[in-house]
Design an enzyme around this catalytic site. Structure first.
Site, PDB file in Angstrom:
ATOM      1  N   GLU A 119       9.631  -4.843 -37.086  1.00 54.17           N
ATOM      2  CA  GLU A 119       9.235  -3.849 -38.077  1.00 54.17           C
ATOM      3  C   GLU A 119      10.403  -3.475 -38.982  1.00 54.17           C
ATOM      4  O   GLU A 119      10.242  -3.319 -40.202  1.00 54.17           O
ATOM      5  CB  GLU A 119       8.705  -2.591 -37.375  1.00 54.17           C
ATOM      6  CG  GLU A 119       7.452  -2.820 -36.545  1.00 54.17           C
ATOM      7  CD  GLU A 119       7.741  -3.151 -35.093  1.00 54.17           C
ATOM      8  OE1 GLU A 119       6.922  -2.792 -34.236  1.00 54.17           O
ATOM      9  OE2 GLU A 119       8.790  -3.787 -34.799  1.00 54.17           O
ATOM     10  N   CYS A 137       7.262  -0.012 -30.562  1.00 49.89           N
ATOM     11  CA  CYS A 137       7.861   0.740 -29.457  1.00 49.89           C
ATOM     12  C   CYS A 137       8.027   2.207 -29.830  1.00 49.89           C
ATOM     13  O   CYS A 137       8.158   2.563 -31.005  1.00 49.89           O
ATOM     14  CB  CYS A 137       9.203   0.133 -29.062  1.00 49.89           C
ATOM     15  SG  CYS A 137      10.460   0.191 -30.358  1.00 49.89           S
ATOM     16  N   ALA A 154       7.730 -35.484 -14.066  1.00 50.21           N
ATOM     17  CA  ALA A 154       7.344 -36.748 -14.698  1.00 50.21           C
ATOM     18  C   ALA A 154       6.814 -37.666 -13.619  1.00 50.21           C
ATOM     19  O   ALA A 154       7.400 -37.772 -12.524  1.00 50.21           O
ATOM     20  CB  ALA A 154       8.551 -37.378 -15.400  1.00 50.21           C
ATOM     21  N   ASP A 190      20.105 -36.340  -7.553  1.00 50.97           N
ATOM     22  CA  ASP A 190      20.209 -36.628  -8.992  1.00 50.97           C
ATOM     23  C   ASP A 190      21.491 -36.104  -9.621  1.00 50.97           C
ATOM     24  O   ASP A 190      21.893 -36.573 -10.695  1.00 50.97           O
ATOM     25  CB  ASP A 190      19.010 -36.016  -9.733  1.00 50.97           C
ATOM     26  CG  ASP A 190      17.690 -36.655  -9.326  1.00 50.97           C
ATOM     27  OD1 ASP A 190      17.731 -37.702  -8.656  1.00 50.97           O
ATOM     28  OD2 ASP A 190      16.631 -36.108  -9.668  1.00 50.97           O
ATOM     29  N   LEU A 230      21.462 -29.948 -15.886  1.00 45.53           N
ATOM     30  CA  LEU A 230      20.461 -28.898 -16.150  1.00 45.53           C
ATOM     31  C   LEU A 230      20.786 -28.080 -17.394  1.00 45.53           C
ATOM     32  O   LEU A 230      20.461 -26.891 -17.466  1.00 45.53           O
ATOM     33  CB  LEU A 230      20.311 -27.958 -14.944  1.00 45.53           C
ATOM     34  CG  LEU A 230      19.883 -28.603 -13.625  1.00 45.53           C
ATOM     35  CD1 LEU A 230      19.769 -27.548 -12.539  1.00 45.53           C
ATOM     36  CD2 LEU A 230      18.584 -29.375 -13.783  1.00 45.53           C
ATOM     37  N   ARG A 246      20.929 -30.316 -24.044  1.00 41.98           N
ATOM     38  CA  ARG A 246      21.855 -31.127 -24.831  1.00 41.98           C
ATOM     39  C   ARG A 246      21.174 -31.875 -25.975  1.00 41.98           C
ATOM     40  O   ARG A 246      21.845 -32.376 -26.870  1.00 41.98           O
ATOM     41  CB  ARG A 246      22.564 -32.153 -23.925  1.00 41.98           C
ATOM     42  CG  ARG A 246      23.301 -31.536 -22.761  1.00 41.98           C
ATOM     43  CD  ARG A 246      23.967 -32.559 -21.856  1.00 41.98           C
ATOM     44  NE  ARG A 246      23.028 -33.491 -21.264  1.00 41.98           N
ATOM     45  CZ  ARG A 246      22.257 -33.226 -20.221  1.00 41.98           C
ATOM     46  NH1 ARG A 246      22.295 -32.015 -19.662  1.00 41.98           N
ATOM     47  NH2 ARG A 246      21.434 -34.139 -19.722  1.00 41.98           N
ATOM     48  N   GLU A 249      12.210 -27.706 -12.278  1.00 39.75           N
ATOM     49  CA  GLU A 249      12.322 -29.153 -12.457  1.00 39.75           C
ATOM     50  C   GLU A 249      12.711 -29.815 -11.144  1.00 39.75           C
ATOM     51  O   GLU A 249      13.424 -30.816 -11.111  1.00 39.75           O
ATOM     52  CB  GLU A 249      13.342 -29.480 -13.554  1.00 39.75           C
ATOM     53  CG  GLU A 249      12.892 -29.101 -14.951  1.00 39.75           C
ATOM     54  CD  GLU A 249      13.701 -29.788 -16.040  1.00 39.75           C
ATOM     55  OE1 GLU A 249      14.192 -30.912 -15.812  1.00 39.75           O
ATOM     56  OE2 GLU A 249      13.840 -29.200 -17.120  1.00 39.75           O
ATOM     57  N   GLY A 283      12.093 -31.470  -7.114  1.00 43.01           N
ATOM     58  CA  GLY A 283      11.393 -32.618  -6.564  1.00 43.01           C
ATOM     59  C   GLY A 283      10.104 -32.200  -5.875  1.00 43.01           C
ATOM     60  O   GLY A 283       9.641 -31.062  -5.995  1.00 43.01           O
TER      61      GLY A 283
END
Length: 352
Positions: free
Chosen positions: A54, A81, A160, A206, A210, A213, A288, A290
């Site tokens: 606003e 607010c 995935a 892995d 995280l 990039r 993300e 397993g």
């Protein structure tokens, strides 16, 4: 419903989305000021701690149109607010500028607001209409709504899988399922969420960073579930990038960028982690992990969206993906990439 009201509220939503990834734990909000069918001002909440939509909207009105503000309609996607936070109440500004009519998309679920902004404006004689594109406005701020209504972060499960439903092959080597396009989408998603979470197995196998990039914007807070402190300090995420929070049963401590956060062994681990993240003002979490971690969230019905990237190739055997999101029935929503699917809990914030 008035066609102009819908159009202006849709514009509010377009503006609000520009704050994605930069305003949390605040909501994304857009505002449009209209005089006699002509837009004379626009604004959105650009960053946490900065002026609200606003304020930016009214500040955008050209000097030669300032005198029209008191004869205009203000459209705003979320209730203004009425409390002092990082900035003064927007209701004060609306009353000071003598705006006669305000059209609100959805009511703010945050307790210090929660209808009080609308009530204050109406008591002061302002005409306030509520509920224009309310479903769309709630969906825009589904993370914010979930955070305040369910007292936990908004949880997105992401994985995935191959065309025949495997997360990984049966051999020792890692198989790439996603493609460069979907990789960029995942990094964009990371930029939009407050935290990213994996389990100890994924961290060990892995060794991921995280971080974001491949897209503009911030990296999320990195979170690892390691109940028994089994991970070595030599992991990449412990050496590079942003701080890491390690949830465990054994200690609370900090060394460098690693913060260990203890959860009581008497507590249900995942709900306790989500409660702690809520207390730390983490609005949303992308999981993300397993299969073990994903199934743990699904088993506890601790999720709001499941974003599934399906590759075109088949693996034939290996680690099976979660067969389907568990819990209440889900709606299927297509995502822009043909090889992605988005599942959403029907009883989630879009219907709150």
């Amino acid at each position: 419903m008035n066609e102009e009201a819908e159009q202006m509220m849709q514009r509010c939503l377009e503006l609000a989305e520009r704050g994605s990834g930069r305003v949390a734990p605040n909501p994304m909000v857009g505002a449009v000021l209209v005089h006699d069918g002509t837009v004379i001002g626009e604004g959105y909440h650009q960053a946490y701690g900065k002026p609200h939509a606003e304020v930016n909207c009214l500040n955008s009105v050209p000097q030669n149109k300032q005198e029209l503000i008191g004869r205009s309609t203000l459209y705003v996607s979320l209730e203004p607010c009425t409390h002092f936070g990082k900035t003064p109440p927007c209701t004060d500004l609306i009353l000071r500028r003598k705006i006669p009519r305000v059209v609100v998309g959805s009511i703010d679920p945050f307790t210090p607001v929660a209808g009080k902004g609308v009530l204050r404006l109406r008591k002061a004689g302002v005409q306030v209409d509520v509920g224009i594109l309310d479903t769309e406005c709630a969906w825009m701020n589904r993370r914010f709504f979930t955070f305040h209504i369910r007292q936990r972060p908004y949880i997105i499960l992401k994985w995935a899988q191959s065309a025949d439903g495997f997360l990984a092959g049966s051999g020792p080597h890692r198989v790439k399922i996603s493609n460069p396009l979907s990789d960029r989408w995942v990094h964009r998603w990371r930029s939009e969420e407050a935290a990213i979470l994996i389990g100890a197995n994924t961290a060990r196998k892995d060794d991921p960073l995280l971080t974001n990039r491949l897209w503009s914007g911030q990296s999320p807070q990195r979170v690892v579930l390691d109940p028994h402190l089994s991970l070595p300090d030599t992991l990449e995420m412990f050496q590079k990038g942003a701080p890491v929070w390690v949830y465990n049963y054994h200690r609370t401590a900090q060394r460098g960028q690693i913060r260990w956060i203890q959860i009581s062994e008497e507590a249900d681990f995942l709900p306790a982690v989500m409660a702690d993240l809520h207390a730390r003002q983490i609005l949303s979490v992308m999981v993300e992990g397993g299969l073990f971690t994903l199934n743990a969230f699904l088993k506890d019905a601790l999720w709001d969206e499941a974003r599934v990237i399906t590759g075109s190739g088949k693996l034939g055997s290996g680690l099976p993906a979660p067969s389907s999101p568990a819990g209440p029935p889900v709606a299927y929503w297509p995502v822009r990439d043909d090889h992605m699917a988005l599942f959403i809990q029907e009883d989630g914030p879009s219907s709150l």
